[in-house]
Motif scaffolding. Structure first.
Motif, PDB file in Angstrom:
ATOM      1  N   UNK A  21       0.631  -1.450  -0.071  1.00 38.34           N
ATOM      2  CA  UNK A  21       0.484  -0.186   0.045  1.00 38.34           C
ATOM      3  C   UNK A  21       1.218   1.389   0.150  1.00 38.34           C
ATOM      4  N   UNK A  22       2.378   1.144  -0.195  1.00 38.59           N
ATOM      5  CA  UNK A  22       2.544   2.533  -0.928  1.00 38.59           C
ATOM      6  C   UNK A  22       3.644   3.120   0.400  1.00 38.59           C
ATOM      7  N   UNK A  23       3.835   2.643   2.086  1.00 42.25           N
ATOM      8  CA  UNK A  23       4.094   2.676   2.618  1.00 42.25           C
ATOM      9  C   UNK A  23       5.486   2.545   2.861  1.00 42.25           C
ATOM     10  N   UNK A  24       6.940   2.920   3.581  1.00 35.63           N
ATOM     11  CA  UNK A  24       8.400   2.857   3.458  1.00 35.63           C
ATOM     12  C   UNK A  24       8.192   2.410   4.529  1.00 35.63           C
ATOM     13  N   UNK A  25       7.389   2.427   5.799  1.00 38.60           N
ATOM     14  CA  UNK A  25       8.075   2.347   6.776  1.00 38.60           C
ATOM     15  C   UNK A  25       6.642   2.318   7.907  1.00 38.60           C
ATOM     16  N   UNK A 162      14.687   9.501   2.322  1.00 36.08           N
ATOM     17  CA  UNK A 162      13.303   9.216   2.792  1.00 36.08           C
ATOM     18  C   UNK A 162      12.071   9.841   1.206  1.00 36.08           C
ATOM     19  N   UNK A 163      11.252  10.095   1.794  1.00 33.88           N
ATOM     20  CA  UNK A 163       9.647  10.242   1.042  1.00 33.88           C
ATOM     21  C   UNK A 163      10.146  11.590   0.581  1.00 33.88           C
ATOM     22  N   UNK A 164      10.582  12.061   1.176  1.00 33.71           N
ATOM     23  CA  UNK A 164       9.945  13.748   0.927  1.00 33.71           C
ATOM     24  C   UNK A 164      10.971  13.922  -0.076  1.00 33.71           C
ATOM     25  N   UNK A 165      12.584  13.632   0.042  1.00 35.84           N
ATOM     26  CA  UNK A 165      13.731  13.654  -0.911  1.00 35.84           C
ATOM     27  C   UNK A 165      13.202  12.631  -1.980  1.00 35.84           C
ATOM     28  N   UNK A 166      12.796  11.931  -2.437  1.00 40.64           N
ATOM     29  CA  UNK A 166      11.707  10.877  -3.215  1.00 40.64           C
ATOM     30  C   UNK A 166      11.191  11.806  -3.928  1.00 40.64           C
ATOM     31  N   UNK A 167      10.473  12.545  -3.740  1.00 41.29           N
ATOM     32  CA  UNK A 167       9.485  13.610  -4.131  1.00 41.29           C
ATOM     33  C   UNK A 167      10.667  14.978  -4.798  1.00 41.29           C
ATOM     34  N   UNK A 180      11.688   0.352  -7.405  1.00 44.23           N
ATOM     35  CA  UNK A 180      11.298  -0.580  -6.028  1.00 44.23           C
ATOM     36  C   UNK A 180      11.000  -1.371  -6.022  1.00 44.23           C
ATOM     37  N   UNK A 181      11.199  -2.471  -4.366  1.00 44.97           N
ATOM     38  CA  UNK A 181      11.441  -2.987  -3.809  1.00 44.97           C
ATOM     39  C   UNK A 181       9.751  -2.956  -3.183  1.00 44.97           C
ATOM     40  N   UNK A 182       8.569  -4.411  -3.418  1.00 42.17           N
ATOM     41  CA  UNK A 182       7.509  -4.373  -2.893  1.00 42.17           C
ATOM     42  C   UNK A 182       7.591  -5.107  -2.113  1.00 42.17           C
ATOM     43  N   UNK A 183       7.338  -4.824  -0.882  1.00 35.97           N
ATOM     44  CA  UNK A 183       7.132  -6.533   0.365  1.00 35.97           C
ATOM     45  C   UNK A 183       5.748  -6.435   0.145  1.00 35.97           C
ATOM     46  N   UNK A 184       5.882  -7.837   0.391  1.00 36.43           N
ATOM     47  CA  UNK A 184       3.932  -8.705   1.242  1.00 36.43           C
ATOM     48  C   UNK A 184       3.551  -7.612   2.099  1.00 36.43           C
ATOM     49  N   UNK A 185       3.085  -6.636   2.633  1.00 32.44           N
ATOM     50  CA  UNK A 185       2.930  -5.991   3.982  1.00 32.44           C
ATOM     51  C   UNK A 185       1.615  -5.138   3.568  1.00 32.44           C
ATOM     52  N   UNK A 186       0.664  -4.975   4.218  1.00 29.32           N
ATOM     53  CA  UNK A 186      -0.040  -3.791   4.880  1.00 29.32           C
ATOM     54  C   UNK A 186      -0.281  -3.202   5.253  1.00 29.32           C
ATOM     55  N   UNK A 187      -0.047  -1.153   5.462  1.00 27.99           N
ATOM     56  CA  UNK A 187       0.893  -0.977   6.422  1.00 27.99           C
ATOM     57  C   UNK A 187      -0.540  -0.614   7.630  1.00 27.99           C
ATOM     58  N   UNK A 188      -1.497  -0.071   6.238  1.00 26.08           N
ATOM     59  CA  UNK A 188      -3.118   0.585   6.433  1.00 26.08           C
ATOM     60  C   UNK A 188      -3.235   1.775   7.340  1.00 26.08           C
ATOM     61  N   UNK A 193       5.223   7.392   7.106  1.00 30.62           N
ATOM     62  CA  UNK A 193       5.714   7.372   5.427  1.00 30.62           C
ATOM     63  C   UNK A 193       5.405   6.270   4.266  1.00 30.62           C
ATOM     64  N   UNK A 194       5.475   7.631   3.055  1.00 34.28           N
ATOM     65  CA  UNK A 194       4.821   6.848   1.754  1.00 34.28           C
ATOM     66  C   UNK A 194       6.022   7.123   1.173  1.00 34.28           C
ATOM     67  N   UNK A 195       6.141   5.888   0.393  1.00 35.70           N
ATOM     68  CA  UNK A 195       6.965   6.278  -1.411  1.00 35.70           C
ATOM     69  C   UNK A 195       7.432   7.925  -1.990  1.00 35.70           C
ATOM     70  N   UNK A 196       7.761   8.576  -1.706  1.00 31.67           N
ATOM     71  CA  UNK A 196       7.295   9.878  -3.115  1.00 31.67           C
ATOM     72  C   UNK A 196       5.846  10.677  -2.255  1.00 31.67           C
ATOM     73  N   UNK A 197       6.122  10.772  -1.289  1.00 33.02           N
ATOM     74  CA  UNK A 197       4.306  11.273  -0.491  1.00 33.02           C
ATOM     75  C   UNK A 197       4.093  12.542  -2.037  1.00 33.02           C
ATOM     76  N   UNK A 198       3.357  13.104  -2.178  1.00 32.44           N
ATOM     77  CA  UNK A 198       2.778  14.163  -2.295  1.00 32.44           C
ATOM     78  C   UNK A 198       3.427  15.620  -2.199  1.00 32.44           C
TER      79      UNK A 198
END
Length: 388
Positions: A21-25, A162-167, A180-188, A193-198
Motif C-alpha cells: 500500500x505504498x508505505x516505506x515504514x 526518504x519519501x520527501x527526498x524522492x519527491x 522499487x522493492x515491493x514487500x508483502x506487507x499492508x501497513x494501513x 511515511x509513504x514512497x514519494x508523498x505528494x
C-alpha cells in the motif's frame, strides 16, 4: 575563448522498498524491515556501482544508517578501479540539526552535507570536522544539488530516501531510473511515511509521462520493479541511435541458440553515420565469442574513425569474463570508442555484478540506454531471463 561547459549532471537512481500500500515504514518507532537478505545484497551492489549515495536528514535521524558498501569483494573491486572504498555519502538537510553521534559520520568514506545557506553555520558548528557542509542557496533545489555533485566528479547518484527526498527529485523531473522493492506487507496507517508523498510543487510537464518498465525480479517474497523514469532525451539519444539499435537487435536474432549465454548483437558506426563493422554472439561457430568482440575484431585497430565512433550493443558490455583475457568493456575502451549505446543492463544471471557501464564511464566514455527498445532486446533472451 568560450567558457568550459559545466559537467554533465549525474545519472540519478532512486532505490526504495515499500509495502503493497505504498508505505516505506509504519508509524511505530521501530524500523519496519521490508527487504529480504537477497534484496539487501542487491542494494549493496547498487551502492558499490555508485559514485555517491544520498539520503535526507529525516532518514538519518530515523534509521541512523552507515551507507557503506558491506561486501568486502565489492569494496576491493572499487579500489581496483581506482575508486574510494565507499561512495561519497551525501545528506540533504533542511533547517533542522544533525547530531554528531550519528553513525554515518563515524563510518568509512567521505561525507557531504548540502543545506540551505541559513542552516550552514549551525550544521558546521554541530558537526565540526565530521563532514563538509555546503550551502545550496535559499532552499534545497534538486538541480542545484546535482550540479554541486557533478562538479565533484559524481556521475552516478543513488538516492536512498526518504519519501520527501524522492519527491524532490521526481517532481523536478531529474530521476533516470527507479528500482522499487515491493514487500508483502499492508501497513494501513495514514500517518505512516509513504514512497514519494505528494509534494507542494507541481510536476513539470516532462516529469509526468508514463515510465518504461525495464524488468521485474523476485527476491524471496519481494518483487523488485525497475523503471526508466525519463523519456529518452532527443539531444542525447537520436532517431539514428534507435535505428541502429534495431539493426543490432536483428543481429542478435542470428545468434546460434544457447542455454548458457546471451544472444547479443552489436554494430560500430562512424560519426558520419556509415557502418564500420557488425557482429553477434557465437558468430562463426565460436561458442565463446561476444557480439562486441566479434564486431571489433573486424576493424583495423588503427582506423581513425574509432575515436569518434559509436558502438551499439543490445546488452551491457561485460566487465568480467573467464573465456577471454579481456571483457568487452575493456575491448571498447582499448579501441578508443567514446560513445556506447545499449538497450538493457545485464541481469544477475551469469554474473552477479556486471559493471560494464561503470568501467566505460570511468574511462571517459558516454554511455546511453534506449529503454523504449529494451523489451524487444530482452525478448531474444526470454528463455534465459523469463524461463517460466
Amino acid at each position: 575563448m568560450s567558457p568550459e561547459p559545466p559537467p554533465a549532471r549525474p545519472f540519478v537512481l532512486i532505490s526504495a522498498a515499500m509495502s503493497v500500500d505504498g508505505h516505506i515504514d509504519d508509524a511505530t518507532e521501530a524500523r519496519l524491515m521490508l527487504s529480504t537478505a537477497e534484496d539487501f545484497d542487491r542494494v549493496d551492489a547498487l551502492r558499490a556501482q555508485s559514485d555517491a549515495v544520498l539520503v535526507g536528514a529525516g532518514t538519518l535521524r530515523a534509521d541512523d544508517p552507515r551507507l557503506e558498501v558491506r561486501d568486502a569483494a565489492r569494496r576491493e573491486a572499487r579500489l581496483a578501479r581506482g575508486l574510494t572504498e565507499h561512495p561519497l555519502k551525501v545528506a540533504l538537510a533542511g533547517h533542522g540539526g544533525l547530531a554528531p553521534e550519528l553513525r554515518l559520520w563515524h563510518s568509512g568514506g567521505a561525507k557531504l552535507v548540502l543545506a540551505p545557506d541559513a542552516a550552514v553555520p549551525g550544521l558546521r558548528a554541530s558537526l565540526g570536522g565530521l563532514a563538509e557542509v555546503v550551502g545550496t542557496g535559499a532552499g534545497l533545489d534538486a538541480a542545484r544539488v546535482l550540479d554541486e555533485l557533478a562538479a565533484r566528479g559524481v556521475r552516478r547518484l543513488m538516492v536512498e530516501g526518504g519519501g520527501a527526498i524522492q519527491s524532490l527529485f521526481l517532481t523536478a523531473g531529474l530521476v533516470d531510473e527507479i528500482q522499487l522493492a515491493v514487500a508483502p506487507f499492508f501497513v494501513g496507517e495514514a500517518s505512516a511515511p509513504r514512497f514519494a508523498p505528494p509534494a507542494a510543487r507541481a510536476f513539470p510537464q516532462d516529469a509526468t509521462h508514463r515510465m518504461t518498465l525495464l524488468g521485474a525480479q523476485t527476491l524471496g517474497d519481494v518483487v523488485v520493479l525497475r523503471y526508466a523514469a525519463r523519456r529518452e532525451d532527443a539531444s542525447l539519444v537520436t532517431q539514428a541511435d534507435l535505428d541502429w539499435m534495431r539493426v543490432a537487435i536483428d543481429l542478435s536474432r542470428q545468434c546460434p541458440p544457447s542455454e548458457t549465454a546471451y544472444s547479443v548483437g552489436a554494430v560500430v558506426v562512424a560519426a558520419d553515420g556509415t557502418e564500420i563493422a557488425r557482429g553477434f554472439s557465437r558468430e562463426g561457430g565460436d561458442d565463446k565469442a561476444h557480439a562486441e568482440e566479434s564486431a571489433l575484431g573486424k576493424i583495423d585497430p588503427s582506423d581513425p574513425r574509432l575515436r569518434t565512433a559509436t558502438i551499439y550493443s543490445t546488452l551491457e558490455p561485460c566487465s568480467v569474463r573467464a573465456s577471454r583475457p579481456s571483457p568487452c568493456a575493456e575491448l571498447i575502451r582499448t579501441a578508443g570508442i567514446g560513445r556506447v549505446v545499449l538497450a538493457w543492463r545485464e541481469p544477475a544471471l551469469f554474473v552477479a555484478d556486471c559493471q560494464g557501464v561503470e568501467l566505460l564511464e570511468a574511462a571517459g566514455a558516454t554511455v546511453l540506454e534506449t529503454p523504449s527498445l529494451a523489451e524487444e532486446a530482452r525478448a531474444v533472451n526470454a528463455h534465459l531471463v523469463n524461463p517460466n
